[in-house]
Motif scaffolding. Structure first.
Motif, PDB file in Angstrom:
ATOM      1  N   THR A   1       0.805  -1.221   0.000  1.00 28.47           N
ATOM      2  CA  THR A   1       0.000   0.000   0.000  1.00 28.47           C
ATOM      3  C   THR A   1       0.840   1.274   0.000  1.00 28.47           C
ATOM      4  O   THR A   1       0.289   2.361  -0.138  1.00 28.47           O
ATOM      5  CB  THR A   1      -0.954   0.025   1.204  1.00 28.47           C
ATOM      6  N   SER A   2       2.170   1.152   0.147  1.00 21.04           N
ATOM      7  CA  SER A   2       3.051   2.322   0.107  1.00 21.04           C
ATOM      8  C   SER A   2       4.391   1.913  -0.474  1.00 21.04           C
ATOM      9  O   SER A   2       4.878   0.806  -0.210  1.00 21.04           O
ATOM     10  CB  SER A   2       3.279   2.908   1.513  1.00 21.04           C
ATOM     11  N   PHE A   3       5.011   2.827  -1.242  1.00 22.83           N
ATOM     12  CA  PHE A   3       6.332   2.547  -1.795  1.00 22.83           C
ATOM     13  C   PHE A   3       7.205   3.782  -1.748  1.00 22.83           C
ATOM     14  O   PHE A   3       6.718   4.914  -1.764  1.00 22.83           O
ATOM     15  CB  PHE A   3       6.233   2.021  -3.235  1.00 22.83           C
ATOM     16  N   PHE A   4       8.531   3.541  -1.683  1.00 19.89           N
ATOM     17  CA  PHE A   4       9.547   4.580  -1.854  1.00 19.89           C
ATOM     18  C   PHE A   4      10.284   4.264  -3.148  1.00 19.89           C
ATOM     19  O   PHE A   4      10.896   3.199  -3.280  1.00 19.89           O
ATOM     20  CB  PHE A   4      10.577   4.570  -0.725  1.00 19.89           C
TER      21      PHE A   4
ATOM     22  N   LYS B   1      -0.830   9.303 -10.953  1.00 17.97           N
ATOM     23  CA  LYS B   1      -0.770   7.958 -11.512  1.00 17.97           C
ATOM     24  C   LYS B   1      -0.724   6.817 -10.504  1.00 17.97           C
ATOM     25  O   LYS B   1      -1.025   5.683 -10.862  1.00 17.97           O
ATOM     26  CB  LYS B   1       0.469   7.855 -12.417  1.00 17.97           C
ATOM     27  N   SER B   2      -0.365   7.073  -9.245  1.00 12.17           N
ATOM     28  CA  SER B   2      -0.143   5.959  -8.328  1.00 12.17           C
ATOM     29  C   SER B   2      -1.437   5.486  -7.682  1.00 12.17           C
ATOM     30  O   SER B   2      -2.180   6.273  -7.099  1.00 12.17           O
ATOM     31  CB  SER B   2       0.857   6.339  -7.237  1.00 12.17           C
ATOM     32  N   HIS B   3      -1.665   4.176  -7.735  1.00  4.27           N
ATOM     33  CA  HIS B   3      -2.832   3.572  -7.087  1.00  4.27           C
ATOM     34  C   HIS B   3      -2.633   3.424  -5.589  1.00  4.27           C
ATOM     35  O   HIS B   3      -3.605   3.181  -4.864  1.00  4.27           O
ATOM     36  CB  HIS B   3      -3.124   2.199  -7.698  1.00  4.27           C
ATOM     37  N   VAL B   4      -1.395   3.498  -5.115  1.00  4.92           N
ATOM     38  CA  VAL B   4      -1.092   3.352  -3.688  1.00  4.92           C
ATOM     39  C   VAL B   4      -0.273   4.557  -3.238  1.00  4.92           C
ATOM     40  O   VAL B   4       0.052   5.447  -4.028  1.00  4.92           O
ATOM     41  CB  VAL B   4      -0.354   2.027  -3.412  1.00  4.92           C
TER      42      VAL B   4
END
Length: 446
Positions: free
Chosen positions: A88-91, A116-119
């Motif tokens: 649900t989260s990214f770096f 653009k990010s779904h998360v």
């Protein structure tokens, strides 16, 4: 909208218990231990009996390729894969085109993430030999500084001794370092080409991106961090030798110097080059079974503090060739959670420890605001997974479990549902929503 996720096994903060979670809008409103009497009070009820409810996975090390490298992937496609994998989260890392080494490039990435990010998303700022004066200082929108101490990525290699010292002396944000000694690697490549030709077989990759190169560079980074009191997180450890550089961390004591393991080095060994070839070529290289097993043990003794993917997709043709020609990196974000759950099934670590490494510890290390835990008042980032019982017929298991192309087999787990900021974005293993994630905020107490 009020949603009840009912009767799951909740895994959170070292405990596993049967209970339910109530979502109100984008927030976890209540965590209920035991049965819920009045399901009719909720607008939507998800029956999670037989499932495990976890905090949303936080992947602090991905390469989503945008801007400039979108023939490989982009933020939309890879955040979709992340959601399907329970992340649900990214770096995201800074080695894009242009590189994220200026304020303007960083702001453009934030705009891309919003569109653009779904998360949920965030982006590291990249250090170079020439941009130390531009590095963010205590910016609540930036997780840290990415430092390549061994890199073939444009001008992002920081190899000037004075610049390195200045970076470690002045950085107020955490430094995440890719540690491989470039001089050692170049020497090894020259010797390999003299012996085996211009593009040595990929089986020689661990001899070129060698143990010596990793240990020398990691040792330098750790010594500088100790000298200046810098917060240092060494990315993707690949050798048993490097583990001796780190003191064990606990939930109540996080040292200034910590280490990350990524899936490639936890799952594969140098024996896999024989049948998987360049598919398992990554930097640092996959090394011996002994190294892999030591890294696995370090997942539970505190020397490894976070687990991420180093997700790095390429076009198919770019993975062709040997040590010199084949691109390094592999796509893992959609399969990281189920692969780690497979290690849980193998007895490598407990599920509670896995949740700490992939959810709690990233949130603590980078001080992510109101995420990484199942707590009332926190953002409703949730992942629901199911183990498929081995009492099923083998054909039924094959149809229900997630297939891992790199492992070449189906894993015994399936991501059933993913919620991001309360939005139900994945259900029964399918994308349900085209909603967008939020920009992560840092430097709060958790």
């Amino acid at each position: 909208m009020s949603i009840l996720i009912a009767d799951a096994v909740i895994v959170n903060e070292g405990r596993s218990f049967t209970g339910s979670v109530e979502i109100d809008g984008d927030i976890i409103r209540q965590i209920i231990e035991g049965p819920v009497a009045r399901r009719q009070d909720y607008q939507q009820v998800i029956d999670a009996r037989g499932c495990y409810l976890l905090p949303g996975i936080i992947d602090t090390h991905v390469h989503f390729r945008e801007p400039g490298l979108t023939h490989k992937a982009d933020i939309e496609s890879e955040s979709r894969a992340a959601a399907l994998g329970g992340v649900t989260s990214f770096f995201d890392m800074p080695n894009t085109m242009p590189q994220t080494t200026t304020v303007e490039a960083l702001e453009e990435k934030w705009r891309l993430g919003e569109r653009k990010s779904h998360v949920n998303y965030s982006f590291f700022f990249g250090a170079t030999n020439d941009n130390i004066d531009l590095l963010p200082q205590d910016d609540p929108r930036v997780p840290g500084i990415k430092l390549f101490m061994g890199s073939s990525t444009g001008n992002m290699l920081v190899d000037d001794a004075k610049t390195l010292r200045r970076l470690f002396q002045t950085a107020t944000l955490p430094i995440m370092a890719h540690c491989e000694d470039t001089n050692i690697i170049n020497r090894n490549m020259l010797e390999a080409r003299q012996r085996w030709g211009d593009d040595p077989d990929v089986a020689h990759h661990p001899q070129i991106r060698s143990r010596e190169a990793c240990v020398a560079s990691s040792s330098l980074a750790v010594s500088l961090a100790k000298e200046y009191g810098t917060r240092l997180h060494v990315a993707h450890l690949s050798t048993a030798d490097e583990l001796a550089l780190f003191e064990p961390a606990t939930d109540t004591h996080i040292p200034n110097i910590t280490a990350e393991a990524v899936l490639a080095h936890l799952l594969f060994t140098d024996a896999d080059y024989a049948d998987k070839g360049s598919w398992v070529k990554c930097n640092p290289s996959v090394k011996t079974a002994g190294d892999r097993d030591c890294l696995r043990r370090a997942l539970t003794d505190g020397r490894i503090f976070t687990v991420a993917t180093d997700h790095a997709p390429h076009a198919l043709g770019e993975k062709e060739g040997g040590c010199a020609k084949a691109a390094s990196g592999m796509p893992m974000v959609q399969f990281s959670l189920v692969a780690m759950l497979d290690l849980v099934d193998q007895g490598v670590l407990s599920m509670e420890r896995m949740v700490a490494l992939m959810c709690h510890h990233p949130a603590r290390l980078f001080a992510i605001h109101r995420r990484g835990f199942l707590r009332e008042g926190y953002k409703a980032d949730l992942t629901i997974v199911r183990r498929h019982p081995w009492t099923l017929r083998q054909t039924d298991i094959a149809s229900k479990c997630q297939w891992s192309p790199l492992l070449g087999r189906r894993l015994g787990w399936q991501v059933q549902h993913t919620f991001c900021n309360g939005a139900h974005i994945v259900g029964d293993g399918r994308m349900l929503s085209d909603s967008r994630g939020e920009q992560l905020i840092f430097r709060s107490q958790v």
